[in-house]
Design a protein around this motif. Structure first.
Motif, PDB file in Angstrom:
ATOM      1  N   ALA A   5       0.819  -1.215   0.000  1.00 12.58           N
ATOM      2  CA  ALA A   5       0.000   0.000   0.000  1.00 12.58           C
ATOM      3  C   ALA A   5       0.852   1.264   0.000  1.00 12.58           C
ATOM      4  CB  ALA A   5      -0.944  -0.002   1.200  1.00 12.58           C
ATOM      5  N   ALA A   6       1.963   1.249   0.739  1.00  9.51           N
ATOM      6  CA  ALA A   6       2.826   2.433   0.809  1.00  9.51           C
ATOM      7  C   ALA A   6       3.481   2.703  -0.544  1.00  9.51           C
ATOM      8  CB  ALA A   6       3.885   2.250   1.892  1.00  9.51           C
ATOM      9  N   VAL A   7       4.005   1.666  -1.179  1.00  5.87           N
ATOM     10  CA  VAL A   7       4.646   1.845  -2.484  1.00  5.87           C
ATOM     11  C   VAL A   7       3.626   2.298  -3.525  1.00  5.87           C
ATOM     12  CG1 VAL A   7       5.874   0.688  -4.360  1.00  5.87           C
ATOM     13  CG2 VAL A   7       6.497   0.208  -1.995  1.00  5.87           C
ATOM     14  N   ILE A   8       2.437   1.691  -3.489  1.00  8.90           N
ATOM     15  CA  ILE A   8       1.390   2.081  -4.438  1.00  8.90           C
ATOM     16  C   ILE A   8       1.024   3.555  -4.255  1.00  8.90           C
ATOM     17  CG2 ILE A   8      -1.022   1.699  -5.096  1.00  8.90           C
ATOM     18  CD1 ILE A   8      -0.553  -1.287  -4.411  1.00  8.90           C
ATOM     19  N   THR A   9       0.967   4.008  -3.012  1.00  8.80           N
ATOM     20  CA  THR A   9       0.707   5.428  -2.747  1.00  8.80           C
ATOM     21  C   THR A   9       1.838   6.286  -3.309  1.00  8.80           C
ATOM     22  OG1 THR A   9      -0.539   4.938  -0.740  1.00  8.80           O
ATOM     23  CG2 THR A   9       0.360   7.158  -0.935  1.00  8.80           C
ATOM     24  N   ALA A  10       3.087   5.885  -3.052  1.00 11.33           N
ATOM     25  CA  ALA A  10       4.247   6.670  -3.476  1.00 11.33           C
ATOM     26  C   ALA A  10       4.303   6.839  -4.986  1.00 11.33           C
ATOM     27  CB  ALA A  10       5.527   6.013  -2.970  1.00 11.33           C
ATOM     28  N   ILE A  11       3.833   5.838  -5.745  1.00 10.49           N
ATOM     29  CA  ILE A  11       3.853   5.931  -7.213  1.00 10.49           C
ATOM     30  C   ILE A  11       2.546   6.522  -7.746  1.00 10.49           C
ATOM     31  CG2 ILE A  11       5.548   4.080  -7.483  1.00 10.49           C
ATOM     32  CD1 ILE A  11       3.243   2.199  -8.223  1.00 10.49           C
ATOM     33  N   ASN A  12       1.883   7.306  -6.887  1.00  9.11           N
ATOM     34  CA  ASN A  12       0.661   8.006  -7.278  1.00  9.11           C
ATOM     35  C   ASN A  12      -0.446   7.033  -7.662  1.00  9.11           C
ATOM     36  OD1 ASN A  12      -0.889  10.353  -7.674  1.00  9.11           O
ATOM     37  ND2 ASN A  12      -0.392  10.430  -9.851  1.00  9.11           N
ATOM     38  N   ALA A  13      -0.513   5.930  -6.922  1.00  9.15           N
ATOM     39  CA  ALA A  13      -1.560   4.910  -7.116  1.00  9.15           C
ATOM     40  C   ALA A  13      -1.582   4.352  -8.530  1.00  9.15           C
ATOM     41  CB  ALA A  13      -2.934   5.479  -6.741  1.00  9.15           C
ATOM     42  N   GLY A  14      -0.432   4.400  -9.198  1.00  4.81           N
ATOM     43  CA  GLY A  14      -0.333   3.836 -10.541  1.00  4.81           C
ATOM     44  C   GLY A  14      -1.035   4.641 -11.615  1.00  4.81           C
ATOM     45  N   ALA A  15      -1.404   5.892 -11.319  1.00  9.92           N
ATOM     46  CA  ALA A  15      -2.119   6.716 -12.309  1.00  9.92           C
ATOM     47  C   ALA A  15      -1.219   6.999 -13.507  1.00  9.92           C
ATOM     48  CB  ALA A  15      -2.577   8.032 -11.671  1.00  9.92           C
ATOM     49  N   ARG A  16      -1.686   6.647 -14.692  1.00  8.62           N
ATOM     50  CA  ARG A  16      -0.969   6.933 -15.931  1.00  8.62           C
ATOM     51  C   ARG A  16      -1.902   7.592 -16.942  1.00  8.62           C
ATOM     52  NH1 ARG A  16       4.061   7.287 -18.514  1.00  8.62           N
ATOM     53  NH2 ARG A  16       4.851   5.599 -17.210  1.00  8.62           N
ATOM     54  N   GLY A  17      -3.117   7.062 -17.098  1.00  6.41           N
ATOM     55  CA  GLY A  17      -4.052   7.639 -18.049  1.00  6.41           C
ATOM     56  C   GLY A  17      -5.336   6.850 -18.099  1.00  6.41           C
ATOM     57  N   GLY A  18      -6.164   7.171 -19.086  1.00  7.69           N
ATOM     58  CA  GLY A  18      -7.408   6.456 -19.256  1.00  7.69           C
ATOM     59  C   GLY A  18      -8.335   7.171 -20.212  1.00  7.69           C
ATOM     60  N   TYR A  19      -9.332   6.416 -20.702  1.00  9.48           N
ATOM     61  CA  TYR A  19     -10.305   6.948 -21.651  1.00  9.48           C
ATOM     62  C   TYR A  19     -11.696   6.896 -21.035  1.00  9.48           C
ATOM     63  CZ  TYR A  19      -6.760   7.090 -25.259  1.00  9.48           C
ATOM     64  OH  TYR A  19      -5.637   7.408 -25.990  1.00  9.48           O
ATOM     65  N   PHE A  20     -12.450   7.979 -21.215  1.00  7.25           N
ATOM     66  CA  PHE A  20     -13.782   8.050 -20.629  1.00  7.25           C
ATOM     67  C   PHE A  20     -14.824   8.348 -21.697  1.00  7.25           C
ATOM     68  CE2 PHE A  20     -11.956  12.298 -20.338  1.00  7.25           C
ATOM     69  CZ  PHE A  20     -12.987  13.131 -20.757  1.00  7.25           C
ATOM     70  N   GLY A  21     -16.042   7.889 -21.439  1.00  2.12           N
ATOM     71  CA  GLY A  21     -17.153   8.110 -22.356  1.00  2.12           C
ATOM     72  C   GLY A  21     -17.982   9.318 -21.966  1.00  2.12           C
ATOM     73  N   GLN A  22     -18.983   9.624 -22.819  1.00  3.97           N
ATOM     74  CA  GLN A  22     -19.830  10.792 -22.593  1.00  3.97           C
ATOM     75  C   GLN A  22     -20.591  10.669 -21.284  1.00  3.97           C
ATOM     76  OE1 GLN A  22     -19.901  13.568 -24.281  1.00  3.97           O
ATOM     77  NE2 GLN A  22     -21.510  14.491 -23.032  1.00  3.97           N
ATOM     78  N   GLY A  23     -21.099   9.488 -21.003  1.00  2.27           N
ATOM     79  CA  GLY A  23     -21.766   9.263 -19.730  1.00  2.27           C
ATOM     80  C   GLY A  23     -23.165   9.837 -19.657  1.00  2.27           C
ATOM     81  N   ILE A  24     -23.663   9.951 -18.439  1.00  2.00           N
ATOM     82  CA  ILE A  24     -25.031  10.387 -18.211  1.00  2.00           C
ATOM     83  C   ILE A  24     -25.063  11.414 -17.080  1.00  2.00           C
ATOM     84  CG2 ILE A  24     -26.079   8.234 -19.009  1.00  2.00           C
ATOM     85  CD1 ILE A  24     -26.315   7.365 -16.099  1.00  2.00           C
ATOM     86  N   SER A  25     -26.101  12.249 -17.108  1.00  2.00           N
ATOM     87  CA  SER A  25     -26.285  13.224 -16.035  1.00  2.00           C
ATOM     88  C   SER A  25     -26.775  12.523 -14.776  1.00  2.00           C
ATOM     89  CB  SER A  25     -27.305  14.288 -16.457  1.00  2.00           C
ATOM     90  OG  SER A  25     -26.827  15.017 -17.577  1.00  2.00           O
TER      91      SER A  25
END
Length: 295
Positions: A177-197
């Motif tokens: 958990a500590a290492v995962i936090t230190a590496i910014n929780a593994g955030a690199r990127g991602g794709y999102f859709g239009q979604g809904i209100s």
């Protein structure tokens, strides 16, 4: 009596001088973090993050790491646009020795609208993808939310999201958990859709909890199937957790922030020219997102 008090004060001063407070004793130095950020930009695995660091030191390291990414001339990742909650599933927490989720920071170049064009599968040092969910903050009052329904009323939009995460650290390196936090929780990127209100009702909140998030490949084979409740019993509990964790760091959620609430699937590595479809069955209109990886 005065002599005794003088001697006691002297002893206290000596003890404090010999053993000063160990705040951030293992927070990675600016130099180490700068080197790590450079390797991250170049998609090279990281080594040497101490698994014995405290969670406070891990958060300190994450904040330094994010600042380096923001300042990096090659990547130019820019402003903070939101946060991600990771380790939101009890089974995943147990695997990494965590007792609660961990937080990452989302930067402006990390999030991209759904595209028909293929995505290179080598987007990270150790790339993995997950079915996820994005929500957008629509009201500053969300910072005072204490229940899932109050959190829902502070949101404006629900968006399908395929996270393209990065385990970052080299194969064989400790990952807790500590290492995962230190590496910014593994955030690199991602794709999102239009979604809904968002509909600020109990019925909509129940639909989020009860929906089925189904991921399939190009042949229609099911890769993952999980209920909304797989995330902390209710996806909106991840929103409440992020509100509190950001508050502990002296911050607040802002209108327009996007929040990644956690994975509905185990992390999987891209392979060849695979195609992904993620459907959120049970939400109004059964929203979905599609993504294609290039070889």
């Amino acid at each position: 009596m005065k002599n005794r008090l003088w001697m006691l004060n002297l002893c206290v001063m000596v003890v404090l001088w010999i053993a000063p407070p160990a705040a951030h004793a293992q927070c990675a130095s600016e130099q180490v973090v700068a080197e790590a950020a450079a390797r991250w930009v170049n998609k090279q695995p990281l080594q040497g993050f101490a698994p014995a660091m405290t969670m406070a030191d891990a958060a300190c390291t994450r904040d330094r790491f994010v600042e380096q990414l923001r300042a990096n001339k090659q990547y130019g990742s820019g402003r903070v646009v939101g946060y991600k909650a990771a380790l939101t599933n009890p089974a995943i927490q147990k695997k990494f020795g965590a007792t609660e989720p961990v937080r990452g920071v989302l930067l402006s170049r990390m999030l991209t609208m759904e595209t028909a064009f293929p995505v290179n599968g080598d987007y990270g040092a150790r790339p993995v993808f997950e079915s996820d969910l994005l929500v957008e903050v629509g009201d500053d009052a969300i910072n005072e939310a204490r229940t899932p329904l109050e959190a829902l009323k502070g949101l404006s939009r629900i968006q399908p999201f395929i996270e393209l995460a990065d385990l970052v650290v080299a194969e064989g390196e400790p990952l807790n958990a500590a290492v995962i936090t230190a590496i910014n929780a593994g955030a690199r990127g991602g794709y999102f859709g239009q979604g809904i209100s968002v509909e600020p009702t109990q019925a909509f909140a129940d639909a989020l909890r009860d929906m089925k998030v189904v991921m399939t490949d190009e042949q229609g084979k099911e890769l993952a199937n999980a209920p909304g409740a797989a995330i902390m019993g209710h996806p909106l509990n991840a929103v409440l957790w992020l509100i509190e964790d950001v508050r502990k760091s002296g911050g607040r959620l802002r209108v327009g922030d996007k929040l990644s609430l956690g994975a509905f699937s185990a992390p999987m590595a891209p392979r060849g020219e695979m195609r992904l479809k993620v459907r959120y069955m049970g939400l109004p209109g059964d929203p979905e997102i599609n993504l294609r990886f290039a070889r």
